[in-house]
Design an enzyme around this catalytic site. Structure first.
Site, PDB file in Angstrom:
ATOM      1  CG  ASP A 233      -2.232   0.949   1.430  1.00  0.00           C
ATOM      2  OD1 ASP A 233      -2.803   1.062   0.036  1.00  0.00           O
ATOM      3  OD2 ASP A 233      -2.161   1.851   1.843  1.00  0.00           O
ATOM      4  CD  GLU A 297      -1.941   2.318  -3.774  1.00  0.00           C
ATOM      5  OE1 GLU A 297      -3.116   2.754  -4.211  1.00  0.00           O
ATOM      6  OE2 GLU A 297      -1.376   2.420  -2.391  1.00  0.00           O
TER       7      GLU A 297
HETATM    8  C1  NOJ Z   1      -4.705   2.714  -1.063  1.00  0.00           C
HETATM    9  C2  NOJ Z   1      -5.234   2.265  -0.703  1.00  0.00           C
HETATM   10  O1  NOJ Z   1      -5.823   1.453  -1.736  1.00  0.00           O
HETATM   11  C3  NOJ Z   1      -6.857   2.629  -0.789  1.00  0.00           C
HETATM   12  O2  NOJ Z   1      -8.047   1.589  -0.520  1.00  0.00           O
HETATM   13  C4  NOJ Z   1      -6.777   3.308   1.087  1.00  0.00           C
HETATM   14  O3  NOJ Z   1      -7.935   4.167   1.464  1.00  0.00           O
HETATM   15  C5  NOJ Z   1      -5.000   4.307   0.929  1.00  0.00           C
HETATM   16  N1  NOJ Z   1      -4.360   3.301   0.033  1.00  0.00           N
HETATM   17  C6  NOJ Z   1      -5.300   4.644   2.362  1.00  0.00           C
HETATM   18  O4  NOJ Z   1      -4.417   3.300   3.006  1.00  0.00           O
END
Ligand code: NOJ
Length: 563
Positions: A233, A297
């Protein structure tokens, strides 16, 4: 081939009767050599556990529900699943506020269920990745509870605590990704703590060696039990500027999102030191056999920046999500430009990843295709035939569209905050329709699902399973053809000349992919002697093509040279 975690059989999908199976062997080139890793040749599939399958009738998806549906994924030809956070959480941000990194949210099951899921998936040749959330914890995490208790707390340094400015205002101008200041004053100790998302999601301090060591233990905890890797993440943001300098104001030339926040994330994102963390994790990952996967990500605006997260091509992320691609309009030229640029910029040996939907963005069937069935197929064909790893989001395989929810149904904190200007992310998070029954077979007909489903009769797995011409069968066919073609699995990408509204590329030695993004038929130059291996129009499969092909509006085809 480096395909499976120890103990998992290599054989996979042996019993499939597929369209791809009927394609004569000759036009498809042999499978790649042993150098390709499973996550390079494989198809990944994102499971938003809460909305996938509910095994106990409480309206919430769970790990046993995933186990129950593994046959669907195996039938489809999926090689790996990524589970959105399964760890305990108060759900201020639906799992992305982690209260314990080494356990399972009780609503989802227990650790033994995860172990069983890994074993059952591996038994079908499917690897399991889970979400790692290193940027922040929940404010209910014992680390934060301890950290905020006093300035002298042992773990004070796990988070970023800073004195107010003399006028009492926050230490700098940083705004959070969910809007508002990235700082909250904590009355107990009179200092601000940093949170780049909700106040309930305090940012960890990645300058602390203790935090880094704690995460080493977390990686090993999951990898030792057979988890094949992590989706990481916000991995490009975990380290912030050590001096906490103000972000500069955005200019009108900056990307829309920076202008919206009024600042460039110069000191909150993409700091050079984040690469030290990723390099270290890659070393830990490489200590396993097979090496564990780091799928980042990497929500960055520029492809140049994305490329840096691959390091030298082998020493940082294994895969980094390509957001410029996700955010591209569904048009031939812009998509082609992103892909060409990505191909140019990624370091040698590194591997792209292509996705069109996830739990944070409108689904591809809505955003790209506007619900148009031909466009849905075209988008899926594109994802599955570019050079790189496709990541499907649950529901993509049936062309599932977003579900429009009313204000009172919204549960995403971001939707609640910005409604109606931005309605949040619930539309793409609604439960999976497995059947046409009430509640779509996601949960018992008499239960209340945590989020309302759309109309399960409009698209569901069971009905499409019985329709050979469905999107579901199409996806399965493309995956099957891909699996049997070394060109599609590992062949180079090269754009071929074509008109403004078409996109044609060559993969490897003898495969050409031709996509028409126009409302009119298009003539496409193709190899003199070729055959359609698979296309969005099943009636053209295996038909010979010689020199030119007329591709219908929003039609796409994979051609294999036969001469
Ligand atoms: C990215 C995640 O995919 C999302 O769903 C989340 O709200 C944010 N990061 C914060 O962790």
């Amino acid at each position: 081939m480096d395909r499976v975690v120890p103990g998992a059989p290599v054989g996979h999908h042996e019993d499939m009767q597929i369209r791809g199976d009927d394609v004569p062997e000759s036009p498809l080139s042999p499978l790649p050599g042993p150098s390709a890793a499973w996550w390079q040749t494989g198809v990944l599939y994102q499971i938003y556990v809460r909305s996938f399958a509910d095994s106990d009738g409480d309206g919430v998806g769970d790990l046993r529900g995933v186990i129950d549906r593994l046959d669907h994924l195996s039938w489809l030809g999926v090689d790996g699943i990524w589970l959105s956070p399964i760890t305990p959480s108060p759900n201020a941000d639906w799992g992305y506020d982690v209260a314990d990194y080494c356990s399972v949210l009780p609503e989802y099951g227990i650790l033994a269920d995860l172990d069983e899921l890994v074993a059952a998936a591996n038994g079908r040749g499917i690897q399991v990745l889970i979400d790692l959330v290193p940027n922040h914890t929940s404010d209910a995490h014992p680390w934060f509870v301890e950290s905020r208790s006093s300035r002298q707390a042992d773990r004070r340094d796990f988070y970023v605590w800073v004195d107010p400015k003399p006028d009492g205002s926050p230490p700098n101008d940083w705004v959070g990704c969910f809007g508002g200041p990235a700082w909250t004053l904590d009355e107990t100790t009179g200092q601000y703590y940093l949170h780049n998302f909700l106040p309930e999601q305090p940012d960890l301090n990645w300058w602390s060696e203790d935090v880094r060591r704690a995460f080493d233990d977390i990686l090993r905890f999951w990898w030792d039990r057979g988890v094949a890797g992590f989706r990481i993440d916000v991995c490009n943001m975990i380290v912030k500027d050590a001096q906490l300098r103000d972000n500069p104001p955005a200019t009108e030339d900056d990307p829309f999102i920076w202008q919206m926040f009024g600042q460039r994330p110069q000191y909150t994102s993409n700091q050079p030191e984040v690469h030290d963390v990723l390099r270290h994790w890659r070393q830990v990952a490489n200590g396993y056999d097979p090496a564990r996967v780091l799928l980042g990500e990497t929500n960055v605006e520029e492809l140049e920046m994305l490329a840096t997260f691959y390091g030298d091509g082998a020493d940082e992320l294994s895969l980094g999500f390509n957001f410029p691609f996700v955010e591209s309009p569904f048009e031939a030229r812009p998509l082609r430009a992103v892909v060409e640029r990505t191909e140019d910029l990624l370091p040698p040996g590194s591997w792209p990843v292509w996705t069109g939907s996830n739990h944070d963005v409108s689904r591809l069937a809505t955003r790209w295709a506007g619900g148009h069935p031909d466009k849905v197929r075209l988008a899926l064909l594109m994802l599955l035939t570019l050079r790189g790893t496709p990541v499907l989001y649950q529901g993509d395989e049936i062309g599932l569209t977003d579900v429009e929810l009313a204000h009172e149904e919204i549960l995403d904190p971001v939707g609640l905050r910005f409604w109606p200007a931005y309605k949040g992310r619930d539309a793409e998070r609604t439960p999976m329709p497995w059947t046409a029954a009430p509640n779509g077979g996601f949960t018992d007909a008499g239960s209340t699902p945590w989020l309302r489903l759309g109309d399960p009769a409009a698209a569901n797995v069971a009905d499409q399973h019985h329709q050979p011409g469905s999107v579901l069968h199409f996806v399965r066919d493309v995956v099957a053809v891909r699996r049997r073609s070394s060109d599609l699995l590992t062949g180079n990408y090269r754009s071929l000349d074509s008109s403004e509204t078409t996109w044609v590329w060559r993969r490897g030695r003898k495969t050409v992919v031709a996509l028409n993004f126009g409302d009119d038929p298009a003539e496409i130059a193709v190899p003199v002697s070729s055959q359609v291996a698979v296309g969005t129009d099943p009636s053209r499969d295996r038909s010979p093509v010689a020199g030119t092909m007329t591709v219908g509006p929003w039609e796409g085809a994979v051609l294999v040279e036969t001469g």
